[in-house]
Design an enzyme around this catalytic site. Sequence first.
Site, PDB file in Angstrom:
ATOM      1  N   VAL A  87       0.831  -1.203   0.000  1.00  8.46           N
ATOM      2  CA  VAL A  87       0.000   0.000   0.000  1.00  8.46           C
ATOM      3  C   VAL A  87       0.868   1.256   0.000  1.00  8.46           C
ATOM      4  O   VAL A  87       0.739   2.125  -0.862  1.00  8.46           O
ATOM      5  CB  VAL A  87      -0.956  -0.017   1.217  1.00  8.46           C
ATOM      6  CG1 VAL A  87      -1.679   1.310   1.354  1.00  8.46           C
ATOM      7  CG2 VAL A  87      -1.968  -1.149   1.077  1.00  8.46           C
TER       8      VAL A  87
ATOM      9  N   PHE B 148      -8.004   0.516  -1.848  1.00  7.10           N
ATOM     10  CA  PHE B 148      -8.730  -0.588  -2.481  1.00  7.10           C
ATOM     11  C   PHE B 148      -7.877  -1.302  -3.529  1.00  7.10           C
ATOM     12  O   PHE B 148      -8.394  -2.059  -4.337  1.00  7.10           O
ATOM     13  CB  PHE B 148     -10.029  -0.086  -3.105  1.00  7.10           C
ATOM     14  CG  PHE B 148     -10.927   0.611  -2.107  1.00  7.10           C
ATOM     15  CD1 PHE B 148     -11.573  -0.122  -1.124  1.00  7.10           C
ATOM     16  CD2 PHE B 148     -11.085   1.979  -2.124  1.00  7.10           C
ATOM     17  CE1 PHE B 148     -12.375   0.513  -0.175  1.00  7.10           C
ATOM     18  CE2 PHE B 148     -11.885   2.631  -1.195  1.00  7.10           C
ATOM     19  CZ  PHE B 148     -12.533   1.889  -0.215  1.00  7.10           C
ATOM     20  N   LEU B 149      -6.571  -1.017  -3.552  1.00 11.42           N
ATOM     21  CA  LEU B 149      -5.738  -1.644  -4.589  1.00 11.42           C
ATOM     22  C   LEU B 149      -5.575  -3.136  -4.332  1.00 11.42           C
ATOM     23  O   LEU B 149      -5.612  -3.608  -3.200  1.00 11.42           O
ATOM     24  CB  LEU B 149      -4.369  -0.956  -4.683  1.00 11.42           C
ATOM     25  CG  LEU B 149      -3.416  -0.933  -3.487  1.00 11.42           C
ATOM     26  CD1 LEU B 149      -2.676  -2.230  -3.310  1.00 11.42           C
ATOM     27  CD2 LEU B 149      -2.422   0.198  -3.672  1.00 11.42           C
TER      28      LEU B 149
ATOM     29  N   CYS C 285      -5.480  -9.706   3.074  1.00  9.89           N
ATOM     30  CA  CYS C 285      -6.590  -8.797   3.405  1.00  9.89           C
ATOM     31  C   CYS C 285      -7.892  -9.488   3.803  1.00  9.89           C
ATOM     32  O   CYS C 285      -8.445  -9.192   4.855  1.00  9.89           O
ATOM     33  CB  CYS C 285      -6.853  -7.878   2.229  1.00  9.89           C
ATOM     34  SG  CYS C 285      -5.360  -7.023   1.736  1.00  9.89           S
TER      35      CYS C 285
HETATM   36  C1  UGA Z   1      -8.135  -7.249  -1.841  1.00 10.88           C
HETATM   37  C2  UGA Z   1      -9.213  -6.332  -2.438  1.00 10.88           C
HETATM   38  O1  UGA Z   1      -9.619  -6.856  -3.694  1.00 10.88           O
HETATM   39  C3  UGA Z   1      -8.678  -4.913  -2.613  1.00 10.88           C
HETATM   40  O2  UGA Z   1      -9.720  -4.065  -3.070  1.00 10.88           O
HETATM   41  C4  UGA Z   1      -8.177  -4.414  -1.253  1.00 10.88           C
HETATM   42  O3  UGA Z   1      -7.599  -3.113  -1.362  1.00 10.88           O
HETATM   43  C5  UGA Z   1      -7.112  -5.363  -0.734  1.00 10.88           C
HETATM   44  O4  UGA Z   1      -7.674  -6.680  -0.606  1.00 10.88           O
HETATM   45  C6  UGA Z   1      -6.646  -4.871   0.615  1.00 10.88           C
HETATM   46  O5  UGA Z   1      -7.452  -4.779   1.544  1.00 10.88           O
HETATM   47  O6  UGA Z   1      -5.487  -4.447   0.744  1.00 10.88           O
HETATM   48  P1  UGA Z   1      -5.970  -8.540  -2.793  1.00 10.88           P
HETATM   49  O7  UGA Z   1      -6.036  -9.301  -1.522  1.00 10.88           O
HETATM   50  O8  UGA Z   1      -4.685  -7.926  -3.200  1.00 10.88           O
HETATM   51  O9  UGA Z   1      -7.051  -7.327  -2.769  1.00 10.88           O
HETATM   52  O10 UGA Z   1      -6.391  -9.497  -3.986  1.00 10.88           O
HETATM   53  P2  UGA Z   1      -7.757  -9.914  -4.712  1.00 10.88           P
HETATM   54  O11 UGA Z   1      -7.570  -9.739  -6.164  1.00 10.88           O
HETATM   55  O12 UGA Z   1      -8.921  -9.271  -4.097  1.00 10.88           O
HETATM   56  O13 UGA Z   1      -7.793 -11.464  -4.417  1.00 10.88           O
HETATM   57  C7  UGA Z   1      -7.960 -11.999  -3.093  1.00 10.88           C
HETATM   58  C8  UGA Z   1      -8.126 -13.499  -3.135  1.00 10.88           C
HETATM   59  O14 UGA Z   1      -9.395 -13.849  -3.680  1.00 10.88           O
HETATM   60  C9  UGA Z   1      -7.091 -14.223  -3.995  1.00 10.88           C
HETATM   61  O15 UGA Z   1      -6.646 -15.362  -3.291  1.00 10.88           O
HETATM   62  C10 UGA Z   1      -7.856 -14.610  -5.228  1.00 10.88           C
HETATM   63  O16 UGA Z   1      -7.335 -15.765  -5.841  1.00 10.88           O
HETATM   64  C11 UGA Z   1      -9.238 -14.851  -4.665  1.00 10.88           C
HETATM   65  N1  UGA Z   1     -10.330 -14.712  -5.654  1.00 10.88           N
HETATM   66  C12 UGA Z   1     -10.543 -13.511  -6.238  1.00 10.88           C
HETATM   67  C13 UGA Z   1     -11.133 -15.789  -5.942  1.00 10.88           C
HETATM   68  O17 UGA Z   1     -10.962 -16.905  -5.402  1.00 10.88           O
HETATM   69  N2  UGA Z   1     -12.147 -15.630  -6.842  1.00 10.88           N
HETATM   70  C14 UGA Z   1     -12.400 -14.439  -7.441  1.00 10.88           C
HETATM   71  O18 UGA Z   1     -13.344 -14.361  -8.243  1.00 10.88           O
HETATM   72  C15 UGA Z   1     -11.565 -13.367  -7.147  1.00 10.88           C
END
Ligand code: UGA
Length: 437
Positions: A11, A158-159, A284
């Site tokens: 972040v 929200f990144l 997160c």
């Molecule tokens: C998440 C949020 O998406 C961000 O908006 C937020 O800022 C961030 O947490 C935070 O609080 O710092 P992040 O953890 O980096 O971001 O990654 P995501 O892309 O959200 O993925 C999280 C997990 O969900 C991953 O393990 C991914 O594989 C999984 N996922 C995601 C699924 O299993 N299915 C999906 O459809 C999408």
Amino acid sequence: MKVLVIGTGYVGLNTGVVLAYLGHDVTCLDVNSEKIEMLKQGKPPIYEPNLDTLLTLAYDHLHFTTDYDEADIPNTDVVFIAVGTPSLPDGGANLEYVAQAARSVGARLDGHFTVIVNKSTVPIGSGNWVTTLIRDAYQKSQGHRPHGNYFIASNPEFLRQGSALYDTFYPDRIVLGAEDPRAIDILTNLYRPLLNQDFTAPESLPRPEGFTAVPLVTCDLASAEMIKYAANSFLALKISYINEIAHLAEKVGADITQIARGIGLDSRIGPRFLNAGIGWGGSCFGKDTAALISTACEYNLEMPIIEAARNVNYQLREEFVMKAQQELKILKGKTVTLLGLAFKPNTDDLRDAPAIDIAKMLLLRGAKVHAHDPVAIANMKRQYPELAIDYFEDANEAVQDSDAVLLVTEWPLYKKLDWKTILKDGKVKLLDGRNFF
Ligand code: UGA
């Protein structure tokens, strides 16, 4: 404007680099001297696509230090606190690093008006708590109470890791929470180029077509803090929901990909975060859902929906190993290859990564575990030296002589493996944990 960012994690560093690219004068401070040394040499200490290029482009507007005195806090307009808030054993957030940063800033504030921004994900109410810490530190150093020369704001992030810079340049919204309109004004000015989208986009991160202005949400501190938790918990439960539906779909012989498409086209539901598989990990969703439940508990409230989302999610890892066992009948002595270790593609982050639990369960059942990941192997070896995994730099080599291949992280390169040959005689079982193939 003159900006200080405390914490050079995903972040803090991405925020600092983007603000410097937009022309602000940014100092990034971290207590970890190794990280700061790397950054001074223009090298990112974390893996994040495009970060190296942006670091070079913004380098002239960036300073790096480990020393609060060098950070020139008395002349700084905006201080971002972007340090880690890891989970405590009870699910609450550990605010030790936030407190350290707040006290260090408070002790160095002067007459200049400074906005101190909580960018770390902190429990609801932390804005007030940080205000008190800063006021006490100020009073201790100056010998008198501060005369309204600083304000606390919350500006949740929200990144997503893996697309952190893209998300920072082209956010869905910017949320600013503060009790004083002056703090909101200063932050609105800071973010003006992003809000108006009138900056020259970096070549490596072009502005998406039709992307114009970014909505600004301004509110009180507590609401801004809660927006962050409510957003992450909603995304987490959206994924757990589709995984619960996937369970039933498998039983009745329906195709979860088609179901996700069919429901996602309803604009009230939306297509994103409906990829079924082995569920969420990362720094997160697990931490923030636990922290929300823990905060609710302080008010004698239960959060059964969020609890259920967590239970569904963490069971998926066990079920995946059970599926491998079902396919191979016996895991003991069998070679099982994990494709992907990071919690998602385009990052080397292993926090709460499903691969770790899956590897542990496989090893416990006596399987021989091979693993490949394009960027996370070094972290895995360093953080989990006790796991007797055979690591491979080459994915083709990793799958050789395997009884089963478990796709854990959907890195695009795995689509390019010679699957026809690998699966030719049916001896190798492929289990797709991400509905990737
Ligand atoms: C998440 C949020 O998406 C961000 O908006 C937020 O800022 C961030 O947490 C935070 O609080 O710092 P992040 O953890 O980096 O971001 O990654 P995501 O892309 O959200 O993925 C999280 C997990 O969900 C991953 O393990 C991914 O594989 C999984 N996922 C995601 C699924 O299993 N299915 C999906 O459809 C999408």
